[in-house]
Design a protein around this motif. Structure first.
Motif, PDB file in Angstrom:
ATOM      1  N   ALA A 120       0.565  -8.772   4.341  1.00 62.77           N
ATOM      2  CA  ALA A 120      -0.448  -7.729   4.215  1.00 62.77           C
ATOM      3  C   ALA A 120       0.182  -6.367   3.973  1.00 62.77           C
ATOM      4  CB  ALA A 120      -1.322  -7.694   5.467  1.00 62.77           C
TER       5      ALA A 120
ATOM      6  N   THR B 162      -0.544  -4.154   0.758  1.00 64.93           N
ATOM      7  CA  THR B 162      -1.085  -2.817   1.001  1.00 64.93           C
ATOM      8  C   THR B 162      -0.272  -1.756   0.266  1.00 64.93           C
ATOM      9  OG1 THR B 162      -1.947  -3.436   3.179  1.00 64.93           O
ATOM     10  CG2 THR B 162      -1.582  -1.090   2.779  1.00 64.93           C
TER      11      THR B 162
ATOM     12  N   GLU C 139      -7.309 -13.172   2.636  1.00 64.51           N
ATOM     13  CA  GLU C 139      -8.241 -14.129   3.222  1.00 64.51           C
ATOM     14  C   GLU C 139      -8.932 -14.958   2.147  1.00 64.51           C
ATOM     15  OE1 GLU C 139     -10.931 -11.902   5.586  1.00 64.51           O
ATOM     16  OE2 GLU C 139      -9.426 -11.345   7.086  1.00 64.51           O
TER      17      GLU C 139
ATOM     18  N   SER D 110      -6.130  -7.189   3.347  1.00 65.81           N
ATOM     19  CA  SER D 110      -6.510  -8.271   4.266  1.00 65.81           C
ATOM     20  C   SER D 110      -7.590  -9.159   3.656  1.00 65.81           C
ATOM     21  CB  SER D 110      -7.006  -7.682   5.592  1.00 65.81           C
ATOM     22  OG  SER D 110      -5.969  -6.988   6.256  1.00 65.81           O
TER      23      SER D 110
ATOM     24  N   ALA E 119      -5.239  -1.137   3.236  1.00 66.67           N
ATOM     25  CA  ALA E 119      -4.911  -2.185   4.201  1.00 66.67           C
ATOM     26  C   ALA E 119      -6.095  -3.133   4.401  1.00 66.67           C
ATOM     27  CB  ALA E 119      -4.489  -1.564   5.526  1.00 66.67           C
ATOM     28  N   ASP E 120      -7.299  -2.578   4.430  1.00 69.20           N
ATOM     29  CA  ASP E 120      -8.488  -3.421   4.590  1.00 69.20           C
ATOM     30  C   ASP E 120      -8.668  -4.340   3.387  1.00 69.20           C
ATOM     31  OD1 ASP E 120      -8.944  -2.135   6.969  1.00 69.20           O
ATOM     32  OD2 ASP E 120     -10.547  -0.847   6.202  1.00 69.20           O
TER      33      ASP E 120
END
Length: 344
Positions: A157, A161, A182, A178, A174-175
Motif C-alpha cells: 500500500a 500510495t 482490495e 487500499s 492512501a485511501d
C-alpha cells in the motif's frame, strides 16, 4: 503507424502524451475502482473531465499504446483496444525473437488474468529503461491492472500510495491505494508459486496457470517469468580463469576487452570473482555450444545448457566463447562475446 507483431487489429498510436495528465491514471485504473466511494475518492470533482478523457482514449480512430521495455529485451505493450462493442485494454509482451506478441492479461468484460504477481509488478516497474515509459511510478500504475496476488507484502500500500501521490491529484492517495489493492483486477487474487523456477499461478482465467487449457506454452512461461523477475546477479569464476580470459582477449581487471575500451562489466581488482553479470537466458536462444552473433551492440555468447552447476557452466562458457571467436576470425572482436549467459 505503430506495429506490434501478431497484433494488427487497429490504428495503433503512441500514447505517451497522456501520461502527463493526472486524470489519466484514475481512468486507467477504473476497473479496480468499484463503487461510488472509490470513484469519488479517485476522481473527486473531476468526474466530467475524466469521462471526456475516457471518450478520447477509447476513440476508434486511434488506439493508444504504452510500451514498457524490460531489461531482458522484452517489451510489455499496454494497448487500448477500441473496437465498437468490444473495448478493453490488452496487456501484451513481445521479444524481437518472437514472431508474435503474447497476451499477459485482458482488462474488459471478458477479462483474462491475472498476468503478474506483486514481486513481478514491482520488478517490472523498477527496471531501468532508455525508451518507452521510463518513470517507475508510471510503469507501476500502467501495469497495475494485470495484478492478482493473494499474498501481498505489508508495504504494498505504501508503494502504491507513493506512485499515486507522484502522478495524480487524488487528495487521499492512501485511501485509493487500499481500495485498489482490495480490488485487484477483475479476477480473484491468485496464489503464485515457483514450479521448477517458473512463477505460475492457480487463476482460472490466467494464461500463466499451466493447468488451464489456454495457458501459454511452457517455454514462454519460463521466459516471461525470467523477464518479469529480472534481478541482477553475478557468476563467480573458478581459479585459473584469468589465463583463459587472457587468451580470449578479455581482461577481468579493468572491465575491458581487446584494447578497444569497450566495457565488459564492473571494474575492480584483477581477479575473476566476479566478472560477468548474469543476464536472463531468454535474451538469446541457444544454438549449439557456441554461435556466431551478428549484432555489434548486444553480442553475447550463448550456450546450449539448460541446467548446469556453476563449475560446469564456466568451462562450457569459456569453450563456447573460444569457439565463437575462432569461427569469426577476421571480424572485429567488438562484435563478439562480451558476456556469458547462464541458462536458468
Amino acid at each position: 503507424m505503430l506495429k506490434i507483431p501478431g497484433y494488427e487489429d487497429g490504428p495503433l498510436v503512441h500514447g505517451s502524451a497522456y501520461l502527463d495528465d493526472p486524470l489519466f491514471w484514475p481512468v486507467h485504473l477504473g476497473s479496480s475502482l468499484r463503487g461510488e466511494d472509490a470513484q469519488r475518492a479517485a476522481f473527486g470533482a473531476d468526474w466530467d473531465a475524466a469521462m471526456e478523457l475516457y471518450r478520447v482514449l477509447s476513440s476508434e480512430r486511434e488506439w493508444p499504446v504504452f510500451s514498457v521495455p524490460l531489461s531482458s529485451g522484452h517489451t510489455i505493450h499496454v494497448v487500448y483496444r477500441n473496437i465498437e462493442g468490444d473495448r478493453g485494454v490488452d496487456y501484451l509482451i513481445h521479444h524481437p525473437a518472437w514472431s508474435a506478441a503474447e497476451t499477459l492479461a485482458v482488462d474488459d468484460g471478458h477479462f483474462m488474468g491475472p498476468g503478474m504477481a506483486w514481486p513481478e509488478l514491482l520488478s517490472a516497474a523498477r527496471q531501468p529503461a532508455t525508451e518507452g515509459v521510463d518513470n517507475p511510478d508510471a510503469r507501476l500504475l500502467l501495469l497495475f491492472p494485470t495484478l492478482g496476488d493473494a499474498r501481498l507484502p505489508d508495504d504494498a500500500a505504501v508503494t502504491l500510495t507513493t506512485a499515486l501521490a507522484a502522478l495524480t491529484l487524488i487528495e487521499e492517495p492512501a485511501d485509493v491505494a487500499s481500495m485498489l489493492l482490495e480490488n485487484q483486477g477483475q479476477w480473484a487474487p491468485a496464489r503464485w508459486r515457483l514450479a521448477n523456477g517458473v512463477r505460475v499461478n492457480d487463476g482460472g482465467h490466467s494464461y500463466r496457470n499451466p493447468s488451464n487449457a489456454f495457458a501459454l506454452p511452457g517455454g514462454r512461461l519460463r521466459e516471461i517469468s525470467n523477464a518479469l523477475d529480472s534481478r541482477p546477479t553475478t557468476v563467480r569464476q573458478t581459479s585459473g580463469c584469468s589465463s583463459q580470459l587472457g587468451k580470449l582477449g578479455l581482461l577481468a581487471g579493468g572491465g575491458r576487452a581487446d584494447g578497444d575500451g569497450e566495457a565488459l562489466g564492473p571494474g575492480g581488482p584483477a581477479s575473476c570473482s566476479p566478472v560477468f553479470p548474469v543476464v536472463p537466458r531468454t535474451i538469446w536462444h541457444a544454438s549449439g555450444t557456441g554461435g556466431r552473433l551478428d549484432s555489434p551492440d548486444t553480442a553475447l555468447v550463448t550456450t546450449a545448457l539448460d541446467t548446469v552447476s556453476y563449475g560446469a557452466y564456466e568451462h562450457a562458457c569459456w569453450r563456447a566463447a573460444k569457439a565463437t571467436l575462432a569461427e569469426s576470425a577476421g571480424n572485429s572482436r567488438r562484435t563478439m562475446a562480451r558476456f556469458c549467459v547462464v541458462m536458468t
